[in-house]
Design a protein around this motif. Structure first.
Motif, PDB file in Angstrom:
ATOM      1  N   PRO A  30       0.185  25.136  58.474  1.00 29.44           N
ATOM      2  CA  PRO A  30      -0.593  26.159  59.182  1.00 29.44           C
ATOM      3  C   PRO A  30      -0.792  25.815  60.665  1.00 29.44           C
ATOM      4  N   SER A  31      -1.067  24.545  60.954  1.00 31.53           N
ATOM      5  CA  SER A  31      -1.288  24.152  62.349  1.00 31.53           C
ATOM      6  C   SER A  31      -0.020  24.326  63.181  1.00 31.53           C
ATOM      7  N   ARG A  32       1.125  24.028  62.598  1.00 32.34           N
ATOM      8  CA  ARG A  32       2.391  24.185  63.309  1.00 32.34           C
ATOM      9  C   ARG A  32       2.678  25.661  63.594  1.00 32.34           C
ATOM     10  N   TYR A  33       2.404  26.503  62.620  1.00 28.39           N
ATOM     11  CA  TYR A  33       2.618  27.944  62.794  1.00 28.39           C
ATOM     12  C   TYR A  33       1.690  28.490  63.881  1.00 28.39           C
ATOM     13  N   TYR A  34       0.448  28.054  63.853  1.00 25.79           N
ATOM     14  CA  TYR A  34      -0.536  28.488  64.843  1.00 25.79           C
ATOM     15  C   TYR A  34      -0.096  28.053  66.245  1.00 25.79           C
ATOM     16  N   LEU A  35       0.373  26.815  66.365  1.00 23.63           N
ATOM     17  CA  LEU A  35       0.842  26.312  67.652  1.00 23.63           C
ATOM     18  C   LEU A  35       2.018  27.140  68.164  1.00 23.63           C
ATOM     19  N   LEU A  77       7.322  38.696  53.655  1.00 21.70           N
ATOM     20  CA  LEU A  77       6.576  38.456  52.427  1.00 21.70           C
ATOM     21  C   LEU A  77       6.563  39.639  51.472  1.00 21.70           C
ATOM     22  N   GLY A  78       6.997  40.824  51.958  1.00 24.88           N
ATOM     23  CA  GLY A  78       6.913  42.018  51.133  1.00 24.88           C
ATOM     24  C   GLY A  78       5.456  42.382  50.897  1.00 24.88           C
ATOM     25  N   PHE A  95       1.602  28.201  53.325  1.00 23.04           N
ATOM     26  CA  PHE A  95       2.436  28.140  54.529  1.00 23.04           C
ATOM     27  C   PHE A  95       3.728  27.375  54.259  1.00 23.04           C
ATOM     28  N   GLN A  96       3.643  26.287  53.541  1.00 21.83           N
ATOM     29  CA  GLN A  96       4.848  25.511  53.246  1.00 21.83           C
ATOM     30  C   GLN A  96       5.808  26.316  52.372  1.00 21.83           C
ATOM     31  N   LYS A  97       5.279  27.030  51.419  1.00 19.76           N
ATOM     32  CA  LYS A  97       6.132  27.755  50.475  1.00 19.76           C
ATOM     33  C   LYS A  97       6.797  28.964  51.104  1.00 19.76           C
ATOM     34  N   TYR A  98       6.039  29.731  51.899  1.00 17.48           N
ATOM     35  CA  TYR A  98       6.560  31.003  52.391  1.00 17.48           C
ATOM     36  C   TYR A  98       7.000  30.978  53.857  1.00 17.48           C
ATOM     37  N   LEU A  99       6.484  30.050  54.649  1.00 17.52           N
ATOM     38  CA  LEU A  99       6.832  30.004  56.069  1.00 17.52           C
ATOM     39  C   LEU A  99       7.448  28.667  56.486  1.00 17.52           C
ATOM     40  N   ASN A 100       7.615  27.763  55.535  1.00 14.85           N
ATOM     41  CA  ASN A 100       8.310  26.493  55.752  1.00 14.85           C
ATOM     42  C   ASN A 100       7.721  25.641  56.865  1.00 14.85           C
TER      43      ASN A 100
END
Length: 365
Positions: free
Chosen positions: A267-272, A217-218, A259-264
């Motif tokens: 949030p729940s999927r990233y947390y999992l 993310l810089g 989350f969709q824009k920067y981590l594709n």
């Protein structure tokens, strides 16, 4: 590949060439070469040969300032059926038109090609990774994604895609070479090599680099970084997404957009994913039961944990643990053969080691 010997398992001796680029990382080269040496030593056979190349055979400076004199000029690659590009610092300015022309010629000869650390940049620059999946040191992931859209970039430690072998830096090339050695000559040998190097476990293609979120993310999106930090600090008792959003003064919809824009992903999927990665580490490095693992990683039940684990990693946690324990079993030792008094080659030099021929090579048809 022309071979002058055939080990007992019936496979010809493999020869690997390493193209040294200016400012290559010495640790990555050593991580790739040393497993080959140890494979010969433990098997008591010449399973592998290796050579280093450079432009004109001239000395090359590693990134730590150590000068390396290669074995030969790169215009004589005939001794190797696999060529691995060793990259490092400033790879964009190091790769020349001559490098690209040479690599393309090797590809036309159907040579297997690889890259370690940032070496995959050279292959991508030559167009030799188009349509392939590729690994590179995390520091160059974003740059390669932008520069080479036809290359499928991966955050995995290493990637084996058909006749292309690529890995990130540091010790990741060791995992890649151990995987290849195990595929060629059996898991027992690769496990024994790992033990000799006091290497706790052989990581695989499902293991990912730990890419610092700040690098992705810089200096932008400090709130997103804060949210991820909260997630990482609360794996056993996951925080509700509404509460996470409230902590950083965002709405849940704004959180999901970030989350969709920067981590594709959501949030729940990233947390999992964070919780499953933690579970995998504990599964491989501890003797905790599956019930305990499910609890400390925030899963409501063991069946739910097993289901999520299998969907993410493609294997049940019980099978993952069984495979990890198998790789740590001591190798069956054979009676060492007499040491040679004329160390004329890497294999003959290995005869002076106490572990020479300590792993039996079963004959295969």
């Amino acid at each position: 590949m022309s071979s002058r010997s055939t080990p007992l398992d019936g496979k010809p001796t493999q020869c690997v060439g390493f193209l040294l680029l200016d400012q290559f990382t010495l640790i990555s080269l050593a991580s790739a070469v040393e497993p080959l040496r140890m494979a010969n030593q433990l098997s008591g056979q010449e399973l592998y040969r290796w050579h280093t190349f450079s432009s004109g055979g001239q000395p090359v400076w590693a990134s730590d300032g150590v000068p390396i004199t290669p074995d030969a000029s790169w215009d004589k690659p005939g001794v190797a059926d696999t060529v691995i590009v060793c990259g490092g610092v400033g790879i964009q300015s190091v790769v020349t038109r001559e490098h690209i022309t040479w690599l393309k010629a090797l590809a036309r000869q159907s040579r297997r090609l690889g890259g370690i650390c940032t070496g995959s940049w050279a292959l991508a620059k030559a167009g030799l990774l188009d349509g392939y999946e590729c690994s590179v040191h995390w520091e160059f992931l974003a740059a390669m994604q932008e520069a080479f859209p036809r290359v499928s970039m991966s955050a995995s430690l290493f990637t084996l895609d058909r006749n292309r072998f690529t890995s990130s830096g540091g010790t990741a090339p060791m995992d890649m070479m151990l995987h290849l050695i195990g595929r060629d000559h059996g898991r027992e040998l690769s496990a024994a090599i790992s033990e000799m190097f006091v290497y706790e476990r052989i990581r695989n293609e499902q293991d990912h680099q730990r890419v610092p979120l700040k690098h992705v993310l810089g200096t932008h999106q400090p709130k997103l970084q804060e949210i991820v930090a909260l997630m990482e600090a609360n794996l056993e008792e996951p925080i509700d997404l509404d509460n996470l959003a409230e902590y950083v003064d965002l709405s849940r919809r704004q959180l999901e957009r970030l989350f969709q824009k920067y981590l594709n992903c959501t949030p729940s999927r990233y947390y999992l994913r964070l919780r499953l990665i933690r579970a995998r580490q504990l599964l491989k490095q501890t003797s905790m039961s599956l019930i305990e693992l499910a609890t400390v990683c925030g899963f409501v039940s063991t069946p739910h944990f097993s289901k999520c684990y299998r969907e993410h990693f493609g294997v049940p946690p019980s099978d993952e643990r069984a495979g990890s324990e198998m790789s740590r079993r001591p190798a069956v030792l054979a009676i060492a053969q007499p040491a040679s008094t004329r160390p004329l080659s890497a294999l003959e030099q290995a005869r002076n080691e106490s572990t020479f021929a300590s792993v039996r090579m079963s004959e295969r048809t």
